[in-house]
Design a protein around this motif. Structure first.
Motif, PDB file in Angstrom:
ATOM      1  N   ASN A 131       0.830  -1.124   0.038  1.00 53.34           N
ATOM      2  CA  ASN A 131       0.000   0.094   0.009  1.00 53.34           C
ATOM      3  C   ASN A 131       0.773   1.263  -0.024  1.00 53.34           C
ATOM      4  OD1 ASN A 131       1.261  -0.107   2.556  1.00 53.34           O
ATOM      5  ND2 ASN A 131      -1.131   0.063   3.783  1.00 53.34           N
ATOM      6  N   ASN A 132       2.111   1.189  -0.100  1.00 55.59           N
ATOM      7  CA  ASN A 132       2.893   2.117  -0.117  1.00 55.59           C
ATOM      8  C   ASN A 132       3.003   2.963  -1.562  1.00 55.59           C
ATOM      9  OD1 ASN A 132       5.684   3.574  -1.099  1.00 55.59           O
ATOM     10  ND2 ASN A 132       6.275   3.107   1.105  1.00 55.59           N
ATOM     11  N   LYS A 133       2.402   4.260  -1.297  1.00 54.38           N
ATOM     12  CA  LYS A 133       2.396   5.050  -2.785  1.00 54.38           C
ATOM     13  C   LYS A 133       3.589   5.127  -3.660  1.00 54.38           C
ATOM     14  CE  LYS A 133      -0.926   8.286  -0.711  1.00 54.38           C
ATOM     15  NZ  LYS A 133      -1.097   9.583  -0.386  1.00 54.38           N
ATOM     16  N   GLU A 134       4.652   5.013  -2.953  1.00 54.05           N
ATOM     17  CA  GLU A 134       6.091   4.909  -3.937  1.00 54.05           C
ATOM     18  C   GLU A 134       5.937   3.810  -4.842  1.00 54.05           C
ATOM     19  OE1 GLU A 134      10.795   4.764  -3.542  1.00 54.05           O
ATOM     20  OE2 GLU A 134       9.594   5.575  -2.068  1.00 54.05           O
ATOM     21  N   LEU A 135       5.746   2.761  -4.203  1.00 51.47           N
ATOM     22  CA  LEU A 135       5.383   1.385  -4.957  1.00 51.47           C
ATOM     23  C   LEU A 135       4.424   1.144  -6.027  1.00 51.47           C
ATOM     24  CD1 LEU A 135       6.421  -1.545  -5.201  1.00 51.47           C
ATOM     25  CD2 LEU A 135       4.725  -2.275  -3.429  1.00 51.47           C
ATOM     26  N   ILE A 136       3.252   1.989  -5.494  1.00 54.40           N
ATOM     27  CA  ILE A 136       2.051   1.931  -6.288  1.00 54.40           C
ATOM     28  C   ILE A 136       2.487   2.778  -7.515  1.00 54.40           C
ATOM     29  CG2 ILE A 136      -0.370   2.548  -6.634  1.00 54.40           C
ATOM     30  CD1 ILE A 136      -0.518   1.844  -3.596  1.00 54.40           C
ATOM     31  N   LEU A 137       3.110   3.825  -7.699  1.00 58.20           N
ATOM     32  CA  LEU A 137       3.313   4.509  -8.454  1.00 58.20           C
ATOM     33  C   LEU A 137       4.408   3.904  -9.398  1.00 58.20           C
ATOM     34  CD1 LEU A 137       3.589   8.213  -7.021  1.00 58.20           C
ATOM     35  CD2 LEU A 137       1.932   7.385  -8.499  1.00 58.20           C
ATOM     36  N   SER A 138       5.400   3.433  -8.686  1.00 59.79           N
ATOM     37  CA  SER A 138       6.725   2.587  -9.438  1.00 59.79           C
ATOM     38  C   SER A 138       5.821   1.318 -10.641  1.00 59.79           C
ATOM     39  CB  SER A 138       7.596   1.949  -8.444  1.00 59.79           C
ATOM     40  OG  SER A 138       8.358   1.277  -9.175  1.00 59.79           O
ATOM     41  N   VAL A 139       4.809   0.650  -9.689  1.00 60.96           N
ATOM     42  CA  VAL A 139       4.305  -0.430 -10.475  1.00 60.96           C
ATOM     43  C   VAL A 139       3.648   0.269 -11.915  1.00 60.96           C
ATOM     44  CG1 VAL A 139       2.640  -2.331 -10.272  1.00 60.96           C
ATOM     45  CG2 VAL A 139       4.365  -2.081  -8.664  1.00 60.96           C
ATOM     46  N   GLU A 140       2.725   1.012 -11.476  1.00 60.26           N
ATOM     47  CA  GLU A 140       1.925   1.747 -12.749  1.00 60.26           C
ATOM     48  C   GLU A 140       2.884   2.466 -13.779  1.00 60.26           C
ATOM     49  OE1 GLU A 140      -0.630   4.784 -10.725  1.00 60.26           O
ATOM     50  OE2 GLU A 140      -1.868   3.316  -9.832  1.00 60.26           O
ATOM     51  N   SER A 141       3.924   2.745 -13.518  1.00 57.41           N
ATOM     52  CA  SER A 141       4.775   3.452 -14.390  1.00 57.41           C
ATOM     53  C   SER A 141       5.529   2.306 -15.290  1.00 57.41           C
ATOM     54  CB  SER A 141       5.898   4.146 -13.683  1.00 57.41           C
ATOM     55  OG  SER A 141       6.992   4.459 -14.543  1.00 57.41           O
ATOM     56  N   ARG A 142       5.964   1.199 -14.560  1.00 57.15           N
ATOM     57  CA  ARG A 142       6.506  -0.002 -15.218  1.00 57.15           C
ATOM     58  C   ARG A 142       5.536  -0.680 -16.085  1.00 57.15           C
ATOM     59  NH1 ARG A 142       9.344  -2.366  -9.690  1.00 57.15           N
ATOM     60  NH2 ARG A 142      10.980  -0.860  -9.496  1.00 57.15           N
ATOM     61  N   LYS A 143       4.182  -0.674 -15.633  1.00 60.28           N
ATOM     62  CA  LYS A 143       3.239  -1.313 -16.443  1.00 60.28           C
ATOM     63  C   LYS A 143       3.103  -0.574 -17.577  1.00 60.28           C
ATOM     64  CE  LYS A 143      -1.795  -2.445 -16.796  1.00 60.28           C
ATOM     65  NZ  LYS A 143      -2.842  -2.916 -16.108  1.00 60.28           N
ATOM     66  N   LYS A 144       2.981   0.779 -17.555  1.00 61.65           N
ATOM     67  CA  LYS A 144       2.613   1.790 -18.823  1.00 61.65           C
ATOM     68  C   LYS A 144       3.986   1.477 -19.719  1.00 61.65           C
ATOM     69  CE  LYS A 144       2.003   6.510 -20.081  1.00 61.65           C
ATOM     70  NZ  LYS A 144       2.201   7.727 -19.664  1.00 61.65           N
ATOM     71  N   SER A 145       5.022   1.646 -19.027  1.00 60.41           N
ATOM     72  CA  SER A 145       6.483   1.393 -19.974  1.00 60.41           C
ATOM     73  C   SER A 145       6.409   0.035 -20.619  1.00 60.41           C
ATOM     74  CB  SER A 145       7.611   1.635 -19.122  1.00 60.41           C
ATOM     75  OG  SER A 145       7.673   2.804 -18.535  1.00 60.41           O
ATOM     76  N   PHE A 146       5.793  -1.017 -19.936  1.00 56.83           N
ATOM     77  CA  PHE A 146       6.077  -2.476 -20.485  1.00 56.83           C
ATOM     78  C   PHE A 146       5.058  -2.420 -21.707  1.00 56.83           C
ATOM     79  CE2 PHE A 146       5.067  -6.838 -21.224  1.00 56.83           C
ATOM     80  CZ  PHE A 146       6.438  -7.446 -21.186  1.00 56.83           C
ATOM     81  N   LEU A 147       3.745  -1.862 -21.446  1.00 57.73           N
ATOM     82  CA  LEU A 147       2.817  -1.959 -22.709  1.00 57.73           C
ATOM     83  C   LEU A 147       3.171  -1.205 -23.852  1.00 57.73           C
ATOM     84  CD1 LEU A 147      -0.357  -1.950 -20.496  1.00 57.73           C
ATOM     85  CD2 LEU A 147       0.646  -3.813 -21.812  1.00 57.73           C
ATOM     86  N   GLU A 148       3.851  -0.062 -23.658  1.00 57.20           N
ATOM     87  CA  GLU A 148       4.423   1.219 -24.691  1.00 57.20           C
ATOM     88  C   GLU A 148       5.753   0.450 -25.272  1.00 57.20           C
ATOM     89  OE1 GLU A 148       5.112   4.845 -22.973  1.00 57.20           O
ATOM     90  OE2 GLU A 148       2.602   5.065 -22.680  1.00 57.20           O
ATOM     91  N   LEU A 149       6.489  -0.085 -24.479  1.00 57.62           N
ATOM     92  CA  LEU A 149       7.842  -0.356 -25.199  1.00 57.62           C
ATOM     93  C   LEU A 149       7.463  -1.516 -25.983  1.00 57.62           C
ATOM     94  CD1 LEU A 149      10.908  -0.483 -25.390  1.00 57.62           C
ATOM     95  CD2 LEU A 149      10.855  -1.924 -23.497  1.00 57.62           C
ATOM     96  N   ASN A 150       6.588  -2.422 -25.662  1.00 54.37           N
ATOM     97  CA  ASN A 150       6.289  -3.777 -26.529  1.00 54.37           C
ATOM     98  C   ASN A 150       5.081  -3.629 -27.379  1.00 54.37           C
ATOM     99  OD1 ASN A 150       8.152  -5.789 -25.439  1.00 54.37           O
ATOM    100  ND2 ASN A 150       7.412  -5.071 -23.587  1.00 54.37           N
TER     101      ASN A 150
END
Length: 190
Positions: free
Chosen positions: A87-106
């Motif tokens: 529930n850490n905001k830093e982790l949540i933002l990191s996961v959302e950023s990684r998801k967006k990057s993975f989808l865009e990159l691929n």
């Protein structure tokens, strides 16, 4: 005084036994039976040390499969996870950023479920493996970045299948691919 000398002799005996003889014995057996593993599973590519098959590396180019995120940027000296709560905001933002990057990159649709290992860093921050599914999701991007023909794309998929590792003892974990070894192999595709 007698007790002190007895204690020192016992201490010296166990120091030599457990600190010298046992490690030499175990090292000797490991070197004779499993020399590749005993020496760190080091990989030599074109006559140069490329790294260890046990430690992940970061790959920046679209021509390579992406590794699992690392909280320490694959620094072996300070390896470890982020230790952030779910529930850490830093982790949540990191996961959302990684998801967006993975989808865009691929170049994937937003409704694709991104495998969790591409969203969260590992406990050590050094894992060289991603799931088999993660590798397949990245295959089209790698083939496109390398301008592969249809024959080469099929060869790339065959290579992913050859690098596929089954669950340990057929029940621990899931099918996985060592990204470091896979990226070394795809450089050999003509």
């Amino acid at each position: 005084m007698k007790t002190l000398f007895t204690s020192l002799r016992i201490f010296l005996f166990f120091t030599i036994l457990t600190g010298l003889l046992y490690p030499l014995f175990v090292t000797g057996i490991a070197q004779s039976i499993f020399p590749y593993k005993a020496n760190g599973s080091l990989v030599v590519n074109n006559g140069k040390m490329a790294g260890s098959a046990l430690i992940g590396q970061k790959f920046y180019s679209a021509k390579y499969f992406s590794s699992r995120p690392s909280a320490t940027d694959y620094n072996t000296i300070s390896s470890g996870g982020s230790n952030l709560a779910l529930n850490n905001k830093e982790l949540i933002l990191s996961v959302e950023s990684r998801k967006k990057s993975f989808l865009e990159l691929n170049n994937l649709n937003r409704d694709i479920t991104v495998p969790s290992e591409m969203l969260f860093s590992s406990a050590s921050g050094l894992d060289p493996h991603i799931s088999y599914r993660s590798a397949l999701l990245q295959a089209e991007r790698v083939a496109k970045a390398r301008n592969y023909s249809l024959r080469q794309k099929l060869h790339l998929l065959q290579l992913i299948n050859k690098q596929r590792e089954r669950p340990q003892y057929l029940l621990l974990g899931e099918d996985r691919v060592n990204v470091f070894l896979l990226n070394l192999k795809i450089d050999a595709i003509i």
